[in-house]
Enzyme design. Structure first.
Site, PDB file in Angstrom:
ATOM      1  N   HIS A 174       0.808  -1.219   0.000  1.00 31.32           N
ATOM      2  CA  HIS A 174       0.000   0.000   0.000  1.00 31.32           C
ATOM      3  C   HIS A 174       0.846   1.275   0.000  1.00 31.32           C
ATOM      4  O   HIS A 174       0.398   2.328   0.449  1.00 31.32           O
ATOM      5  CB  HIS A 174      -0.967   0.004   1.182  1.00 31.32           C
ATOM      6  CG  HIS A 174      -0.303  -0.258   2.516  1.00 31.32           C
ATOM      7  ND1 HIS A 174       0.057  -1.518   2.935  1.00 31.32           N
ATOM      8  CD2 HIS A 174       0.055   0.588   3.510  1.00 31.32           C
ATOM      9  CE1 HIS A 174       0.606  -1.444   4.131  1.00 31.32           C
ATOM     10  NE2 HIS A 174       0.622  -0.168   4.500  1.00 31.32           N
ATOM     11  N   ASP A 221       3.921   2.081   1.419  1.00 28.18           N
ATOM     12  CA  ASP A 221       4.892   2.494   2.443  1.00 28.18           C
ATOM     13  C   ASP A 221       6.069   1.528   2.546  1.00 28.18           C
ATOM     14  O   ASP A 221       6.917   1.658   3.425  1.00 28.18           O
ATOM     15  CB  ASP A 221       4.216   2.639   3.811  1.00 28.18           C
ATOM     16  CG  ASP A 221       3.625   1.333   4.336  1.00 28.18           C
ATOM     17  OD1 ASP A 221       3.778   0.295   3.663  1.00 28.18           O
ATOM     18  OD2 ASP A 221       2.996   1.357   5.414  1.00 28.18           O
ATOM     19  N   GLY A 234      -2.465 -10.323   4.892  1.00 26.64           N
ATOM     20  CA  GLY A 234      -3.724 -11.051   4.952  1.00 26.64           C
ATOM     21  C   GLY A 234      -4.161 -11.328   6.376  1.00 26.64           C
ATOM     22  O   GLY A 234      -3.497 -10.927   7.340  1.00 26.64           O
ATOM     23  N   GLY A 289       3.483  10.106  11.548  1.00 23.20           N
ATOM     24  CA  GLY A 289       2.043  10.195  11.733  1.00 23.20           C
ATOM     25  C   GLY A 289       1.189   9.172  11.005  1.00 23.20           C
ATOM     26  O   GLY A 289      -0.028   9.176  11.159  1.00 23.20           O
ATOM     27  N   HIS A 291      -1.548   2.557   9.922  1.00 23.62           N
ATOM     28  CA  HIS A 291      -2.187   1.703   8.919  1.00 23.62           C
ATOM     29  C   HIS A 291      -2.685   0.404   9.538  1.00 23.62           C
ATOM     30  O   HIS A 291      -1.983  -0.219  10.349  1.00 23.62           O
ATOM     31  CB  HIS A 291      -1.193   1.368   7.803  1.00 23.62           C
ATOM     32  CG  HIS A 291      -0.716   2.574   7.059  1.00 23.62           C
ATOM     33  ND1 HIS A 291       0.410   2.561   6.245  1.00 23.62           N
ATOM     34  CD2 HIS A 291      -1.206   3.837   6.985  1.00 23.62           C
ATOM     35  CE1 HIS A 291       0.581   3.765   5.711  1.00 23.62           C
ATOM     36  NE2 HIS A 291      -0.377   4.555   6.161  1.00 23.62           N
ATOM     37  N   ASP A 341      -4.579  -3.484   8.601  1.00 25.81           N
ATOM     38  CA  ASP A 341      -4.770  -4.426   7.507  1.00 25.81           C
ATOM     39  C   ASP A 341      -6.264  -4.623   7.256  1.00 25.81           C
ATOM     40  O   ASP A 341      -6.980  -5.189   8.086  1.00 25.81           O
ATOM     41  CB  ASP A 341      -4.112  -5.763   7.861  1.00 25.81           C
ATOM     42  CG  ASP A 341      -4.071  -6.728   6.670  1.00 25.81           C
ATOM     43  OD1 ASP A 341      -4.749  -6.450   5.664  1.00 25.81           O
ATOM     44  OD2 ASP A 341      -3.365  -7.746   6.765  1.00 25.81           O
ATOM     45  N   HIS A 386      -3.163   0.559  20.618  1.00 30.74           N
ATOM     46  CA  HIS A 386      -1.772   0.130  20.516  1.00 30.74           C
ATOM     47  C   HIS A 386      -1.007   0.959  19.482  1.00 30.74           C
ATOM     48  O   HIS A 386       0.083   1.485  19.775  1.00 30.74           O
ATOM     49  CB  HIS A 386      -1.737  -1.353  20.123  1.00 30.74           C
ATOM     50  CG  HIS A 386      -0.362  -1.896  19.881  1.00 30.74           C
ATOM     51  ND1 HIS A 386       0.313  -2.654  20.816  1.00 30.74           N
ATOM     52  CD2 HIS A 386       0.473  -1.801  18.806  1.00 30.74           C
ATOM     53  CE1 HIS A 386       1.503  -2.994  20.326  1.00 30.74           C
ATOM     54  NE2 HIS A 386       1.618  -2.485  19.101  1.00 30.74           N
ATOM     55  N   GLU A 387      -1.570   1.090  18.293  1.00 31.69           N
ATOM     56  CA  GLU A 387      -0.857   1.800  17.230  1.00 31.69           C
ATOM     57  C   GLU A 387      -0.708   3.293  17.526  1.00 31.69           C
ATOM     58  O   GLU A 387       0.274   3.915  17.125  1.00 31.69           O
ATOM     59  CB  GLU A 387      -1.548   1.584  15.887  1.00 31.69           C
ATOM     60  CG  GLU A 387      -1.623   0.125  15.430  1.00 31.69           C
ATOM     61  CD  GLU A 387      -0.268  -0.553  15.297  1.00 31.69           C
ATOM     62  OE1 GLU A 387       0.754   0.147  15.209  1.00 31.69           O
ATOM     63  OE2 GLU A 387      -0.237  -1.803  15.299  1.00 31.69           O
ATOM     64  N   HIS A 389       2.454   3.817  19.296  1.00 29.46           N
ATOM     65  CA  HIS A 389       3.616   3.942  18.410  1.00 29.46           C
ATOM     66  C   HIS A 389       3.701   5.349  17.815  1.00 29.46           C
ATOM     67  O   HIS A 389       4.785   5.935  17.727  1.00 29.46           O
ATOM     68  CB  HIS A 389       3.520   2.923  17.266  1.00 29.46           C
ATOM     69  CG  HIS A 389       3.809   1.518  17.676  1.00 29.46           C
ATOM     70  ND1 HIS A 389       4.837   1.183  18.538  1.00 29.46           N
ATOM     71  CD2 HIS A 389       3.203   0.348  17.331  1.00 29.46           C
ATOM     72  CE1 HIS A 389       4.854  -0.130  18.708  1.00 29.46           C
ATOM     73  NE2 HIS A 389       3.877  -0.665  17.991  1.00 29.46           N
ATOM     74  N   HIS A 406       7.496  -1.407  21.758  1.00 23.81           N
ATOM     75  CA  HIS A 406       6.732  -2.466  22.391  1.00 23.81           C
ATOM     76  C   HIS A 406       7.153  -2.688  23.838  1.00 23.81           C
ATOM     77  O   HIS A 406       8.300  -2.455  24.204  1.00 23.81           O
ATOM     78  CB  HIS A 406       6.869  -3.772  21.611  1.00 23.81           C
ATOM     79  CG  HIS A 406       6.080  -3.776  20.349  1.00 23.81           C
ATOM     80  ND1 HIS A 406       6.498  -4.405  19.188  1.00 23.81           N
ATOM     81  CD2 HIS A 406       4.884  -3.205  20.043  1.00 23.81           C
ATOM     82  CE1 HIS A 406       5.591  -4.230  18.245  1.00 23.81           C
ATOM     83  NE2 HIS A 406       4.612  -3.500  18.732  1.00 23.81           N
TER      84      HIS A 406
END
Length: 372
Positions: free
Chosen positions: A232, A234, A240, A254, A257, A259, A285-286, A289, A295
């Protein structure tokens, strides 16, 4: 009558044993998790993350089909160092060291072997950001107890991206975010997704002096959220269902993404798919980041890298909060001490409940025995 009394005594003894074995209730900070996937009961829904169940009990000196693929997995997430250029199916010294690093980092028993606990964790869906190096930015472990808010004797397990990047601008720090109007999943209404992200951002805003404001200008937003399939743009393609769930970039990139091939859910009470992934847990969670956290090695933390299907884990733990406050400082309206007290009071309540229940059963037993 004696046989009946003897039977009753047996039943009460059994109840006492069950009480003593009853699991501790989970505090509001540490959200209960579903039973982990096992190496012998691997998920069957959708396109699986490659199954490594045939590697069970492999150890140094083994040669098993599939070890080369596992070496690629460990290299992808930063654990395989000094391995051969083209991985083989030999369980060599480099492989053993990588397995030990993986087990130690994720707070698993360090055996150096592919035991069932280790394979369960490897096969679980996870975040695409690595623990010890990744195509986005590597992370570095924080020394135990360095968190400014750490309780006495506590061990901090949070990590940061290399260099501890963070968002900075004149006070007050307010970040805008936008959800792509085109990179979506068709079975979740746009307002439902917006509500999930409002709650996820609010969790972080509660503990640090950072505000989050939604904007409709996707390309000008500080944080840009979207659902994508496969490659996509990046350089880090998705794989999947039930593999990598999502990934995010460190400040001040910033990008966040997810899935789109996953079966995303917002209410497990109404969701029937066995392979469903809780959107709010992954969103929270994201966002960690995006704020600069790597983590955590604490399995209860939001920032732990893996999440089982149908598992809900969106409430920030003390470890998550200490980590993000290390970067941005504490929110003046929030106190970590209240969380420590809450954990302590719940543990005390559990002990009192167990003691009281056991006392009642014992008292009844004494009365019955004296009458036999």
């Amino acid at each position: 009558m004696l046989p009946c009394r003897a039977c009753l005594v047996s039943v009460l003894l059994l109840l006492l044993l069950l009480l003593l074995r009853r699991p501790l209730p989970v505090s509001c900070l540490h959200v209960a998790t579903d039973a982990p996937l096992t190496a012998t009961d691997h998920r069957q829904d959708g396109k699986e993350w490659r199954s490594f169940q045939q590697l069970l009990d492999a150890r140094r000196g083994s040669r098993v089909a599939g070890l080369a693929e596992l070496k690629r997995y460990l290299a992808r997430f930063g654990y395989m160092h000094g391995a051969e250029h083209e991985p083989t199916d030999a369980f060599d010294a480099h492989m053993e060291a990588a397995v030990r690093r993986y087990q130690s980092t994720l707070s698993l028993p360090v055996t150096g072997q592919l035991d069932s606990t280790t394979l369960d964790r490897i096969m679980a869906p996870r975040c695409g950001v690595g623990e010890n190096g990744h195509g986005v930015t590597p992370v570095s472990l924080t020394a135990a107890g360095t968190g400014s808010q750490a309780a006495a004797g506590a061990v901090s397990r949070f990590t940061f991206f290399k260099g501890e990047p963070r968002w900075t601008q004149p006070d007050p720090l307010v970040l805008t975010y936008a959800i792509s109007p085109t990179a979506t999943v068709d079975y979740l209404p746009a307002e439902t997704v917006r509500a999930v992200f409002r709650r996820a951002f609010a969790r972080w805003a509660r503990v640090i002096p950072v505000g989050f404001v939604k904007t409709d200008d996707y390309y000008e937003a500080n944080i840009r959220v979207g659902f994508y399939v496969g490659s996509h743009g990046d350089g880090i393609p998705f794989d999947g269902p039930l593999g990598v769930l999502g990934h995010a970039f460190s400040p001040r990139n910033g990008r966040l993404h997810l899935d789109a091939a996953e079966r995303w859910a917002v209410d497990m009470d109404t969701e029937t798919a066995h392979s469903a992934i809780d959107l709010e847990s992954v969103a929270t969670h994201e966002i960690g980041h995006v704020l600069g956290l790597g983590h955590s090695s604490s399995p209860k933390a939001v920032m732990y890298p893996s999440l089982s299907p149908r598992q809900k884990k969106a409430a920030l733990t003390v470890d998550d909060i200490e980590g993000v406050q290390w970067l941005y400082g504490p929110n003046p309206g929030f106190s970590l001490s209240s969380l420590y007290q809450q954990d302590s009071s719940m543990a005390t309540g559990r002990s009192n409940w167990l003691a009281g229940s056991a006392s009642i059963v014992c008292a009844v037993l004494i009365i019955l025995v004296t009458q036999l």
